[in-house]
Scaffold this active site. Structure first.
Site, PDB file in Angstrom:
ATOM      1  N   THR A  85       0.815  -1.207   0.000  1.00 57.75           N
ATOM      2  CA  THR A  85       0.000   0.000   0.000  1.00 57.75           C
ATOM      3  C   THR A  85       0.850   1.259   0.000  1.00 57.75           C
ATOM      4  O   THR A  85       1.961   1.279   0.551  1.00 57.75           O
ATOM      5  CB  THR A  85      -0.920   0.016   1.244  1.00 57.75           C
ATOM      6  OG1 THR A  85      -1.565   1.285   1.351  1.00 57.75           O
ATOM      7  CG2 THR A  85      -0.123  -0.226   2.519  1.00 57.75           C
ATOM      8  N   TYR A 141      -1.884   0.184  10.183  1.00 57.46           N
ATOM      9  CA  TYR A 141      -2.125  -0.473   8.891  1.00 57.46           C
ATOM     10  C   TYR A 141      -0.885  -0.352   8.000  1.00 57.46           C
ATOM     11  O   TYR A 141      -0.382  -1.345   7.468  1.00 57.46           O
ATOM     12  CB  TYR A 141      -3.345   0.136   8.203  1.00 57.46           C
ATOM     13  CG  TYR A 141      -3.490  -0.288   6.761  1.00 57.46           C
ATOM     14  CD1 TYR A 141      -3.759  -1.613   6.436  1.00 57.46           C
ATOM     15  CD2 TYR A 141      -3.344   0.629   5.721  1.00 57.46           C
ATOM     16  CE1 TYR A 141      -3.880  -2.017   5.108  1.00 57.46           C
ATOM     17  CE2 TYR A 141      -3.470   0.240   4.393  1.00 57.46           C
ATOM     18  CZ  TYR A 141      -3.735  -1.081   4.090  1.00 57.46           C
ATOM     19  OH  TYR A 141      -3.848  -1.475   2.782  1.00 57.46           O
TER      20      TYR A 141
END
Length: 339
Positions: free
Chosen positions: A123, A147
């Site tokens: 990501t 995250y």
């Protein structure tokens, strides 16, 4: 060399949003595919009937060993994991367990089975709040939430594992850093199906169809052309194609690993996206302005030079109205599936 006949691919999280599109891209290109998914956020209907689906956990080593053996798995595409940033802040240990610890178990199981190619769903959140735009792969990685950290830790594990592999025991990986993934399969075979999704275009098409009262604009005072945040939106089918091309590159050059940004290299503001949904849906979405969310950068746009040059990747759906139209078509199809 026909790599497709020599390598079968296990897709983890293959019943989820991005994973199910990767399964379709692999099948459409002639690869043998199997899926493992615990169906906590995935959907059985998202997996084609002729693709073996194992309902289970990616950290279940006995199940993994059985799948590896039954399908002669030679490569893994790893999509399984948790992806909601605010939830990661509230439940950091859950994210380090589900995203990082389970990835470690999966990588170890792959090495034990002599699986040589591993693609990882990473990501742009690993960059945190970048100092410059567009963001290249060599930009500092300074995540601002669990995250992002959970994904960066897995990238590091893969890099260390590849470095430790011997010359006669090749192991390489592809870490694909996604920007804002959106849209749906152009044939409406799958799409984003999760209830309560937070992705802007998903939220906006739900609002356009009357399933939400409107859309919140988080921050209207950014240093951008219209004051709202700018993001690089990539069509999920183009992303899936990038995974297939990355796998082909890893097999062709087993001594090389790849880290690639996945975006188009240009961004759209929140207002531009909402205007596109209005335009495609033929309606007007209600907007409400709210304050900025902590850590949101004004803009986040990929430098997509490396993926284009390395893979010869040319997006087929790099058009905002097309992306919205596919998302809208899937939203209507999803209503039919659930009726």
């Amino acid at each position: 060399m026909n790599t497709k006949r020599q390598v079968s691919v296990l897709v983890t999280g293959g019943a989820g949003y991005i994973g199910s599109h990767a399964v379709l891209a692999l099948k459409d290109s002639g690869w043998d595919v199997a899926v493992i998914d615990d169906l906590s956020t995935g959907f059985r209907f998202a997996v084609p009937e002729d693709v073996p689906l194992y309902e289970g956990d990616v950290a279940d080593t006995q199940l993994l060993a059985r799948i590896f053996s039954e399908h002669a798995i030679g490569a893994i595409m790893h999509f399984a994991g948790s992806i909601i940033v605010p939830e990661s802040v509230a439940k950091p240990l859950d994210y380090y367990h589900n995203n990082t610890a389970k990835s470690r178990t999966l990588i170890e199981a792959a090495r034990r089975a002599s699986i040589r190619h591993f693609l990882f769903s990473s990501t742009a959140a690993t960059y945190g709040v970048p100092e410059t735009q567009p963001v290249g792969e060599d930009a500092p990685q300074r995540p601002i939430n669990p995250y992002g950290w959970s994904k960066l830790m897995t990238e590091q594990m893969l890099a260390d594992t590849a470095a430790a592999a011997g010359a006669d025991d090749d192991f390489n990986y592809g870490a694909l850093r996604y920007f804002n993934v959106t849209g749906a399969d152009p044939q409406a075979r799958t799409g984003q199906s999760t209830d309560g999704a937070t992705h802007l275009i998903k939220v906006a098409v739900e609002a356009a169809l009357g399933r939400r009262e409107g859309v919140a604009i988080y921050g209207s005072d950014f240093d951008t052309a219209d004051g709202t945040g700018v993001r690089d939106y990539i069509h999920v089918s183009d992303l899936a194609d990038a995974h297939v091309r990355t796998l082909e590159a890893l097999i062709a050059q087993p001594d090389r690993s790849l880290t690639l940004n996945c975006g188009y290299g240009r961004g759209f503001s929140v207002r531009e996206v909402l205007d596109a949904v209005d335009r495609v849906a033929g309606t007007r979405i209600a907007r409400r302005e709210e304050g900025r969310r902590a850590g949101d950068p004004a803009a986040l746009v990929a430098d997509a030079t490396r993926i284009r040059e390395t893979l010869g990747w040319t997006p087929r759906h790099d058009n905002l109205d097309t992306i919205v139209a596919h998302a809208l078509a899937w939203e209507r199809k999803l209503a039919e599936l659930r009726s």
